[in-house]
Design a protein around this motif. Structure first.
Motif, PDB file in Angstrom:
ATOM      1  N   SER B  90       0.839  -1.199   0.000  1.00 50.26           N
ATOM      2  CA  SER B  90       0.000   0.000   0.000  1.00 50.26           C
ATOM      3  C   SER B  90       0.872   1.246   0.000  1.00 50.26           C
ATOM      4  O   SER B  90       0.578   2.219  -0.701  1.00 50.26           O
ATOM      5  CB  SER B  90      -0.892   0.029   1.228  1.00 50.26           C
ATOM      6  N   ALA B  91       1.934   1.234   0.796  1.00 49.15           N
ATOM      7  CA  ALA B  91       2.828   2.393   0.864  1.00 49.15           C
ATOM      8  C   ALA B  91       3.381   2.689  -0.534  1.00 49.15           C
ATOM      9  O   ALA B  91       3.415   3.844  -0.965  1.00 49.15           O
ATOM     10  CB  ALA B  91       3.962   2.121   1.843  1.00 49.15           C
ATOM     11  N   GLY B  92       3.787   1.637  -1.256  1.00 44.65           N
ATOM     12  CA  GLY B  92       4.313   1.816  -2.612  1.00 44.65           C
ATOM     13  C   GLY B  92       3.276   2.423  -3.528  1.00 44.65           C
ATOM     14  O   GLY B  92       3.551   3.374  -4.280  1.00 44.65           O
ATOM     15  N   LEU B  93       2.056   1.907  -3.444  1.00 46.25           N
ATOM     16  CA  LEU B  93       0.969   2.361  -4.320  1.00 46.25           C
ATOM     17  C   LEU B  93       0.607   3.823  -4.044  1.00 46.25           C
ATOM     18  O   LEU B  93       0.562   4.657  -4.948  1.00 46.25           O
ATOM     19  CB  LEU B  93      -0.253   1.465  -4.089  1.00 46.25           C
ATOM     20  N   TYR B  94       0.366   4.150  -2.771  1.00 47.78           N
ATOM     21  CA  TYR B  94      -0.133   5.490  -2.455  1.00 47.78           C
ATOM     22  C   TYR B  94       0.971   6.541  -2.538  1.00 47.78           C
ATOM     23  O   TYR B  94       0.714   7.699  -2.847  1.00 47.78           O
ATOM     24  CB  TYR B  94      -0.810   5.500  -1.080  1.00 47.78           C
ATOM     25  N   ASP B  95       2.222   6.137  -2.265  1.00 41.41           N
ATOM     26  CA  ASP B  95       3.287   7.131  -2.377  1.00 41.41           C
ATOM     27  C   ASP B  95       3.618   7.406  -3.843  1.00 41.41           C
ATOM     28  O   ASP B  95       4.009   8.523  -4.195  1.00 41.41           O
ATOM     29  CB  ASP B  95       4.541   6.711  -1.598  1.00 41.41           C
ATOM     30  N   HIS B  96       3.427   6.394  -4.692  1.00 35.93           N
ATOM     31  CA  HIS B  96       3.573   6.610  -6.138  1.00 35.93           C
ATOM     32  C   HIS B  96       2.604   7.709  -6.568  1.00 35.93           C
ATOM     33  O   HIS B  96       2.965   8.636  -7.300  1.00 35.93           O
ATOM     34  CB  HIS B  96       3.272   5.298  -6.871  1.00 35.93           C
ATOM     35  N   ALA B  97       1.371   7.612  -6.076  1.00 37.11           N
ATOM     36  CA  ALA B  97       0.352   8.624  -6.398  1.00 37.11           C
ATOM     37  C   ALA B  97       0.743   9.987  -5.838  1.00 37.11           C
ATOM     38  O   ALA B  97       0.664  11.005  -6.530  1.00 37.11           O
ATOM     39  CB  ALA B  97      -1.006   8.194  -5.844  1.00 37.11           C
ATOM     40  N   PHE B 370      -9.726   8.787  -3.654  1.00 38.75           N
ATOM     41  CA  PHE B 370      -9.353  10.073  -4.261  1.00 38.75           C
ATOM     42  C   PHE B 370      -7.846  10.304  -4.250  1.00 38.75           C
ATOM     43  O   PHE B 370      -7.256  10.692  -5.245  1.00 38.75           O
ATOM     44  CB  PHE B 370     -10.072  11.224  -3.562  1.00 38.75           C
ATOM     45  N   LYS B 371      -7.230  10.030  -3.106  1.00 38.71           N
ATOM     46  CA  LYS B 371      -5.794  10.287  -2.943  1.00 38.71           C
ATOM     47  C   LYS B 371      -4.948   9.538  -3.965  1.00 38.71           C
ATOM     48  O   LYS B 371      -3.857   9.952  -4.289  1.00 38.71           O
ATOM     49  CB  LYS B 371      -5.345   9.907  -1.529  1.00 38.71           C
ATOM     50  N   ALA B 372      -5.478   8.423  -4.460  1.00 41.42           N
ATOM     51  CA  ALA B 372      -4.692   7.575  -5.354  1.00 41.42           C
ATOM     52  C   ALA B 372      -4.909   7.907  -6.826  1.00 41.42           C
ATOM     53  O   ALA B 372      -4.261   7.311  -7.683  1.00 41.42           O
ATOM     54  CB  ALA B 372      -5.039   6.114  -5.107  1.00 41.42           C
TER      55      ALA B 372
END
Lengths: 91, 417
Positions: B90-97, B370-372
């Motif tokens: 999840s950290a990888g996914l959301y920080d990419h965004a 939304f954040k993603a």
């Protein structure tokens, strides 16, 4: 926000009840025989219907009994209330 | 080539009373066939089309939307952006965004009003404190900025919080992600729409999907209210209605669609310059640039597509808000609304291929999609173009519900789902 006619107590506010999700999902008779796909189907896959859905409810702040409801999820209108173990009265 | 938005174009158009602005996107009728069709014209869908055109060289793309673009959950969320998730995936996914958000206004030449005002997550009991400290360490190991604040530091960062220790849920501490913040939700959809339109993507509004045509295990196209449209690749980004579309293709998804509510107050002068979320009492608040308090409530526990929630949910949230911020006791609420969120059993999204060739799903974002938006669009475009996931969304496949390799963010993700 809607009213639910508990088959044991009568009409009460929805906030007195706890939703139990999709009804009529049968517990596997032979759990040891199940494949991973069948487990996924039983545990996770849901119809999530837009329209009339059969679901379980519990009168958590009342008689604490479980029962079934047929409810139109597009407008929250309840079509029928029926007891556990009974077949759904509407299509 | 579209005219660039700038201070000069603003001045130039002021002389003609802003009546001659070029349309930001066209309103075309659907063609007979596309290379790829995206079902759902929210932020995620438009971003997907944008990145398919920009990074994967697809030129013949359509986005079909049953209403108007950005009119669903994109226009109904509380605009919070953060990436302080517990698990590595999840950290990888959301920080990419989050990294894409940081340059998005420049990239799109469209002001999405991204404001890195920080997000605070409060701890109200000893277990919260332990969980939040653990998450802070996990975040830092993943290169995500996070600090733990004690009660006095929370009070210093957001002075209007009631830090009295004799309230029902006292503030024992909290985490702060400074890179987190908010953005203007509509602008995100409009910016991506304008960018996609410029690269030749057809954005077709008022076009509802009525069926998905398949030939054996391959998709052939979609039946819509504007007729049949052929395509070899179909990406579905339909949020709360994902199960409805899946059902048309004969698929079942592990989703439940529930109403999630939010509300805004009357506008007031600046009073809270950050975002404060509380997991335990499920209330979060920020202030919009118009001055309204933007308050997020919880989901109802029953499935519903009615876009209405229960009043007791709103009441519970406002009770919590008032205990944490007694200063708001005389505020009046202006609007309240509900959106339909599709929630996965592990509260993580699905960005995945399906058992049907050419059919892809991007769904299950639940209460926090939304954040993603930019990252989701980027990774979904990659998945559609290459017919295989990017390494950042490989874990978010549909098969995890069969293998049991869940990304269990329920309760771990700094907000109650």
């Amino acid at each position: 926000m809607f009213l639910i006619n508990c088959p044991f107590c009568g009409e009460r506010e929805q906030s007195e009840f706890k939703a139990g999700g999709e009804a009529h999902i049968e517990r596997p008779k032979q759990p040891t025989e199940l494949s991973d796909d069948e487990w996924a189907e039983f545990l996770f896959m849901r119809k999530n219907i837009k329209g009339v859905q059969f679901e379980r409810w519990n009168h958590a702040h009342g008689c604490r009994k479980w029962f079934n409801i047929a409810r139109d999820t597009s407008n929250d209108q309840i079509k029928a209330v029926y007891k556990m173990g009974q077949k759904p009265p509407v299509k | 080539m579209k005219n660039k938005y700038s201070i000069f174009s603003l001045i130039k158009n002021a002389f003609s009373y802003h009546e001659n602005w070029e349309k930001a996107w066209k309103d075309p009728e659907p063609k007979k066939e596309y290379e790829a069709i995206i079902v759902g014209g929210g932020g995620h869908g438009l971003a997907t089309a944008y990145y398919l055109a920009k990074k994967h060289n697809m030129k013949n793309i359509a986005v079909v939307e049953k209403g108007w673009i950005g009119g669903g959950n994109t226009g109904r969320n509380t605009t919070i952006i953060r990436s302080n998730y517990l698990w590595d995936e999840s950290a990888g996914l959301y920080d990419h965004a989050l990294k894409i958000w940081e340059d998005l206004s420049q990239e799109l030449n469209y002001n999405v009003m991204f404001s890195q005002r920080g997000v605070v997550n409060l701890a109200h009991n000893l277990q919260d404190v332990r969980d939040l400290k653990r998450r802070t360490h996990a975040n830092r190991l993943n290169g995500i900025d996070a600090v733990y604040l004690n009660t006095a530091e929370v009070k210093k960062f957001c002075p209007i919080i009631n830090t009295s220790q004799d309230i029902r849920y006292p503030v024992l501490g909290g985490t702060l992600q400074r890179r987190a913040g908010t953005a203007r939700h509509d602008a995100v959809a409009w910016g991506y729409a304008r960018g996609a339109d410029e690269m030749g993507v057809d954005i077709i509004q008022n076009c509802e999907v009525k069926g998905i045509k398949r030939n054996g295990d391959t998709v052939e196209g979609i039946e819509t209210t504007k007729g049949f449209i052929k395509a070899k690749k179909i990406g579905v980004v339909a949020a709360g209605h994902s199960s409805v579309i899946a059902n048309m293709a004969g698929l079942k998804l592990p989703l439940e669609s529930k109403p999630l509510q939010a509300l805004v107050s009357e506008p007031v002068k600046p009073i809270i310059d950050t975002v404060v979320m509380s997991n335990a009492v499920h209330a979060y608040v920020s202030q919009s640039d118009k001055g309204e308090l933007v308050i997020g409530a919880g989901t109802d526990d029953y499935i519903s597509y009615s876009q209405k929630g229960s009043y007791d949910i709103v009441e519970g949230t406002l009770n919590a808000i008032l205990e944490l911020y007694p200063i708001f006791s005389r505020m009046r609420m202006l609007r309240q609304w509900g959106g339909i969120v599709d929630i996965c059993p592990d509260a993580s999204p699905i960005i995945s291929k399906t058992s049907i060739k050419g059919l892809y799903f991007n769904c299950g974002w639940g209460t926090g999609g939304f954040k993603a938006t930019p990252g989701s669009g980027d990774l979904f475009a990659h998945t559609i173009a290459n017919d295989e996931p990017h390494k950042l969304n490989a874990a978010f496949n549909l098969n995890r519900f069969v293998s049991g390799d869940l990304v269990d963010e329920h309760g771990a993700a700094a907000v109650a789902h």
